[in-house]
Enzyme design. Structure first.
Site, PDB file in Angstrom:
ATOM      1  CE  LYS A   1     -17.513  -6.486   3.231  1.00  0.00           C
ATOM      2  NZ  LYS A   1     -16.838  -7.755   3.489  1.00  0.00           N
TER       3      LYS A   1
ATOM      4  CG  MET B   1      22.353  12.662   3.611  1.00  0.00           C
ATOM      5  SD  MET B   1      23.542  13.832   2.921  1.00  0.00           S
ATOM      6  CE  MET B   1      22.641  14.464   1.512  1.00  0.00           C
TER       7      MET B   1
ATOM      8  CD  GLU C   1      -1.771  -2.332   1.665  1.00  0.00           C
ATOM      9  OE1 GLU C   1      -0.575  -2.573   1.967  1.00  0.00           O
ATOM     10  OE2 GLU C   1      -2.687  -3.160   1.804  1.00  0.00           O
TER      11      GLU C   1
ATOM     12  CG  PHE D   1     -10.174  -9.330  11.399  1.00  0.00           C
ATOM     13  CD1 PHE D   1      -8.943  -9.707  11.919  1.00  0.00           C
ATOM     14  CD2 PHE D   1     -10.376  -9.412  10.027  1.00  0.00           C
ATOM     15  CE1 PHE D   1      -7.935 -10.173  11.084  1.00  0.00           C
ATOM     16  CE2 PHE D   1      -9.378  -9.880   9.194  1.00  0.00           C
ATOM     17  CZ  PHE D   1      -8.155 -10.262   9.716  1.00  0.00           C
ATOM     18  CD  GLN D   2      -7.616  -7.147   7.868  1.00  0.00           C
ATOM     19  OE1 GLN D   2      -8.486  -6.922   7.040  1.00  0.00           O
ATOM     20  NE2 GLN D   2      -6.435  -7.668   7.554  1.00  0.00           N
TER      21      GLN D   2
HETATM   22  C1  LIG Z   1      12.314   6.110   5.526  1.00  0.00           C
HETATM   23  C2  LIG Z   1      13.572   6.781   5.910  1.00  0.00           C
HETATM   24  N1  LIG Z   1      14.364   6.244   6.854  1.00  0.00           N
HETATM   25  C3  LIG Z   1      15.525   6.852   7.204  1.00  0.00           C
HETATM   26  C4  LIG Z   1      15.912   8.014   6.599  1.00  0.00           C
HETATM   27  C5  LIG Z   1      17.210   8.696   7.005  1.00  0.00           C
HETATM   28  N2  LIG Z   1      18.127   8.746   5.866  1.00  0.00           N
HETATM   29  C6  LIG Z   1      18.283   9.855   5.104  1.00  0.00           C
HETATM   30  S1  LIG Z   1      19.334   9.632   3.838  1.00  0.00           S
HETATM   31  C7  LIG Z   1      19.653   8.046   4.308  1.00  0.00           C
HETATM   32  C8  LIG Z   1      20.607   7.198   3.527  1.00  0.00           C
HETATM   33  C9  LIG Z   1      20.098   6.848   2.201  1.00  0.00           C
HETATM   34  O1  LIG Z   1      20.938   5.879   1.632  1.00  0.00           O
HETATM   35  P1  LIG Z   1      20.897   5.559   0.093  1.00  0.00           P
HETATM   36  O2  LIG Z   1      19.508   5.353  -0.345  1.00  0.00           O
HETATM   37  O3  LIG Z   1      21.859   4.477  -0.206  1.00  0.00           O
HETATM   38  O4  LIG Z   1      21.349   6.936  -0.560  1.00  0.00           O
HETATM   39  P2  LIG Z   1      22.778   7.634  -0.570  1.00  0.00           P
HETATM   40  O5  LIG Z   1      22.767   8.678   0.483  1.00  0.00           O
HETATM   41  O6  LIG Z   1      23.804   6.576  -0.301  1.00  0.00           O
HETATM   42  O7  LIG Z   1      22.883   8.221  -1.935  1.00  0.00           O
HETATM   43  C10 LIG Z   1      18.931   7.711   5.450  1.00  0.00           C
HETATM   44  C11 LIG Z   1      19.014   6.432   6.144  1.00  0.00           C
HETATM   45  C12 LIG Z   1      15.031   8.544   5.631  1.00  0.00           C
HETATM   46  N3  LIG Z   1      15.284   9.690   5.011  1.00  0.00           N
HETATM   47  N4  LIG Z   1      13.895   7.896   5.283  1.00  0.00           N
END
Ligand SMILES: Cc1ncc(C[n+]2csc(CCOP(=O)(O)OP(=O)(O)O)c2C)c(N)n1
Ligand SMILES: [Mg+2]
Lengths: 579, 176
Positions: free
Chosen positions: A161, A481, A49, A111-112
């Protein structure tokens, strides 16, 4: 005409102009799905979803139309939550329909059952629980009206529903009459007096700058804003959400401002004496340290949401209204003022030259390599191979910022990215939605190895419906990042950011029925991209093995002022820290 | 102190659709945006489909302006007005049960009841229950004076308010 609630819903969607729906069935929406095959609406079964919500969001961002998603009660509804929050914070019009337990069971922990309207209240512009089938048609109509007018946003309609099963009269002609919501009347036209004041301020400022936000893109004001910059000789900076408002190669365009903005954009903002903010909200990722943000600037703030005006930064000339409608009034006023004022260009010329010199002295820069693939190089190549014409979606992380910096956009709505929420896992499903909405365009998702794994199941959806999206995984083997922050601000204490254990993305995608490709050397990048471009019946995923520890620069350290950027090394030839 | 930063109690009046979701949105706004709410009162208006919410919130000018604007964004909200500096009718209802074990205390409470125009609405062997309507200062003053008797239990409604008729239209300002 006597129809069941489910039939009324589907017919009403048709009357709203909906063509595509992204969704996932379950017990509480069985009656709706039972009628779906008899409706001309095209339904895409996503594999989660969250994917449905992001796809509806991507569809809306790409087309400007309202995106629609369906989910069942309980876990179906909670799985939508991240997607809806992502759309809402970026002001994207999405209407979500969720099933729920029958009205007589609500509140019984059936339920749900979850309190869907309660859970989604803080992440929607508005939501409804329909308790009587007689209210259904009117509610659907209101939901679409609220989602697409004023500051666009997410509306959720929760459907017990029994409401979808019961039968009542449905009058099509009545449905087509205009909506009346007595308590909701968004202000669209700007105040004429304020517009005149703004035009005077724009014509008399010495160092003005346009600060362009997502509202410019969503209201369709891009051309007018660019025209104003040209008429009045004003440099332009854009937020991540506003980037596509201005052609990337426009001589007045300084690129993105903020935490990973360009040197020229950030300096121009800091040194300006007038900021014209249009459809932007002075977000903390844009302003840096608020108390030192543009200390000498007066502010004109044009926004449809009066609550954004003065929220973070005091405003001198507020204009509440739709960006396009306001610009239609403001542009001729500015033209008049500029024509009156002969010395105007001389004054402005000095400022333009200064801004241009910043741009030339401290451009975006990375150290090229013919040994390892530089992530920025991949983005540049994608731009080249797609002739700058692809719709780009991103995930969240370093790759997202490199897209914002290195892909030069040429038309509005070309970049689809989670700005406000920063939702990893957004890119692939959003690309599916975008491609469904814009089948004429190449849709390229630029993802990270971390983010891709958050919604990679949606590749199966793309295979299922032959949706030929392209995905580039900028694979640095890191949550890049986060690693960058740990590197700069936590003494390289890399904690839980290694993605050394990873699926073989090529095999994985092949197993899902897509095409998997890989490039490990700079020389392979172009060829593999061309190979990907030639495939038009299935999704293609390219695994780009890139330099592992490349950082995104410039970077404003958290809590720092915009001019305190950490700059790239420029091959060690220039000073590292800006002055 | 700079007036802009001065923390003050504001009395805000909101007209809203009489819908369960509307009240929930208003209350959640206060928690999600970290605003402080001191009292909140909800009731019908002359039109039963519209409720009037009167709330008292403490904050500086900027915070209160934000509260008002955020309230106006809520779809079910018609009108929002900060009544703090307006000429207004501003009332609160207090019900308080006090100890009156001795004849002296009974007499003292009756004296205060008379001065404040309150009413004794319930009596037991050793308590009086008093009802008082007044503006916030009156209610506070009454409580201050009655406190030494020993308060057993009390309930306050929070303030309800309305702009005085001589200010022209009864509510003023449109939603936007
Ligand atoms: C759902 C979610 N969880 C955690 C984060 C925190 N976060 C921001 S950037 C990042 C790393 C992303 O890694 P990747 O997709 O490999 O991208 P890169 O920075 O290596 O290009 C994280 C964990 C987020 N933005 N979204
Ligand atoms: Mg990564």
């Amino acid at each position: 005409m006597k129809l069941s609630g489910a039939e009324i819903l589907l017919r009403a969607l048709e009357l709203e102009g909906v063509e595509k729906i992204f969704g996932y069935p379950g017990g509480a929406v069985l009656d709706i799905y039972d009628r779906l095959p008899f409706s001309p609406l095209k339904h895409y079964l996503t594999r989660h979803e969250q994917g449905a919500a992001h796809a509806a969001d991507g569809y809306a961002r790409a087309t400007g139309k309202v995106g629609v998603c369906f989910a069942t009660s309980g876990p179906g509804a909670t799985n939508l939550v991240t997607g809806l929050a992502t759309a809402q914070i970026d002001s994207v019009p999405v209407v979500a329909f969720t099933g729920n337990v029958p009205t007589y069971m609500i509140g019984n922990d059936a339920f749900q059952e979850v309190d869907t309207v309660g859970i989604t209240r803080p992440i929607t512009k508005h939501n409804f629980l329909v308790k009587d089938v007689k209210d259904l048609a009117d509610t659907v109509k209101k939901a679409f009206h609220i989602a697409r007018t004023g500051r666009p946003g997410v509306v959720l309609v929760d459907l017990p529903k029994d409401v979808t099963r019961e039968i009542t009269d449905f009058f099509e002609e009545e449905y087509k009459t205009p909506v009346q919501i007595r308590s909701y009347k968004p202000v669209l036209k700007g105040h004429p007096g304020q517009i005149k004041r703004a035009a005077k301020a724009i014509a008399s400022a010495e160092r003005p700058i346009l600060y362009i936000g997502g509202g410019v893109v969503s209201s369709g004001a891009s051309d007018l804003v660019v025209k104003m910059a040209e008429v009045a000789n004003i440099p332009m900076a854009a937020t991540l959400m506003g980037l596509t408002a201005v052609p990337g190669n426009h001589p007045f365009f300084l690129g993105m401002l903020g935490m990973h903005g360009t040197y020229a954009a950030n300096m121009a903002i800091q040194e300006s004496d007038l900021i014209v903010a249009i459809g932007a909200r002075f977000d903390d990722r844009v302003t840096g340290k608020l108390s030192e943000f543009a200390p000498n600037a007066k502010v004109i703030h044009i926004d449809i949401d009066s609550a954004e005006i003065g929220k973070n930064r005091a405003v001198d000339i507020p204009i509440v209204g739709d960006a396009k409608l306001v610009m239609e009034e403001l542009l001729p006023e500015v033209e008049k003022q500029v024509a009156k004022n002969r010395e105007f260009y001389a004054v402005r010329e000095k400022w333009i030259l200064k801004v241009r010199s910043w741009k030339e002295r401290y451009p975006l820069w990375y150290e090229p390599s013919d040994r390892v693939i530089k992530p920025q190089f991949v983005i540049e190549k994608i731009w080249e191979v797609t002739k700058g014409e692809a719709v780009i979606t991103t995930d969240v992380g370093q790759h997202q910022m490199w897209v914002a910096q290195y892909y030069r956009f040429s038309f509005p709505r070309q970049l689809i990215t989670s700005g406000g929420l920063g939702t990893m896992g957004f890119g692939v499903p959003a690309a599916i939605g975008a491609k469904v909405g814009r089948p004429d365009k190449t849709v390229f998702c630029i993802s990270g190895d971390g983010s891709f794994q958050m919604n990679m199941q949606e590749i199966v959806t793309a295979v299922h419906y032959n949706i030929p999206i392209k995905v580039a995984i900028i694979n640095n083997g890191f949550l890049g990042m986060v690693r960058q922050w740990q590197g700069i601000f936590y003494q390289k204490n890399y904690s839980q950011v290694h993605l050394d254990v990873q699926p073989d993305f090529v095999k994985l995608v092949e197993a899902m029925g897509g095409v998997g490709l890989r490039a490990t050397k700079p020389a392979e990048v172009e060829a593999v991209l061309k190979e990907a471009m030639a495939i038009d019946d299935r999704p293609v995923v390219i695994d780009f093995i890139v330099d592992r520890e490349e950082d995104v620069f410039p970077m404003v350290p958290p809590g720092g002022a915009l001019h305190e950027m950490i700059l790239p090394s420029y091959g060690k030839k220039k000073e590292k820290k800006a002055v | 102190m700079d007036r802009k930063c001065e923390q003050r109690k504001h009395i805000i009046s909101v007209l809203v659709e009489n819908q369960p979701g509307a009240l929930a949105r208003i209350i959640e706004l206060f928690s999600s945006r970290g605003y402080n709410i001191e009292s909140l009162n909800v009731g019908h208006t002359e039109d039963p489909s519209i409720s009037r919410i009167t709330m008292v919130a403490k904050g500086d000018e900027h915070t209160i302006e934000q509260i008002v604007k955020q309230l106006r964004r809520i779809i079910d909200v018609f009108k929002v007005r900060d009544l703090t500096d307006k000429k207004k009718l501003d009332r609160e209802l207090l019900i308080v049960r006090v100890n009156v074990e001795t004849p002296e205390k009974k007499e003292e409470v009756m004296r205060l009841v008379e001065i404040f125009g309150a009413q004794v609405v319930d009596v037991s062997k050793d308590t009086y229950t008093v009802e008082l309507t007044g503006d916030e200062e009156q209610v506070d003053a009454f409580l201050e004076l009655i406190k030494p008797m020993g308060i057993r239990e009390m309930a306050r409604t929070g303030r309800v308010a309305m702009v005085r008729a001589l200010q022209g239209e009864t509510f003023g300002e449109q939603k936007e």
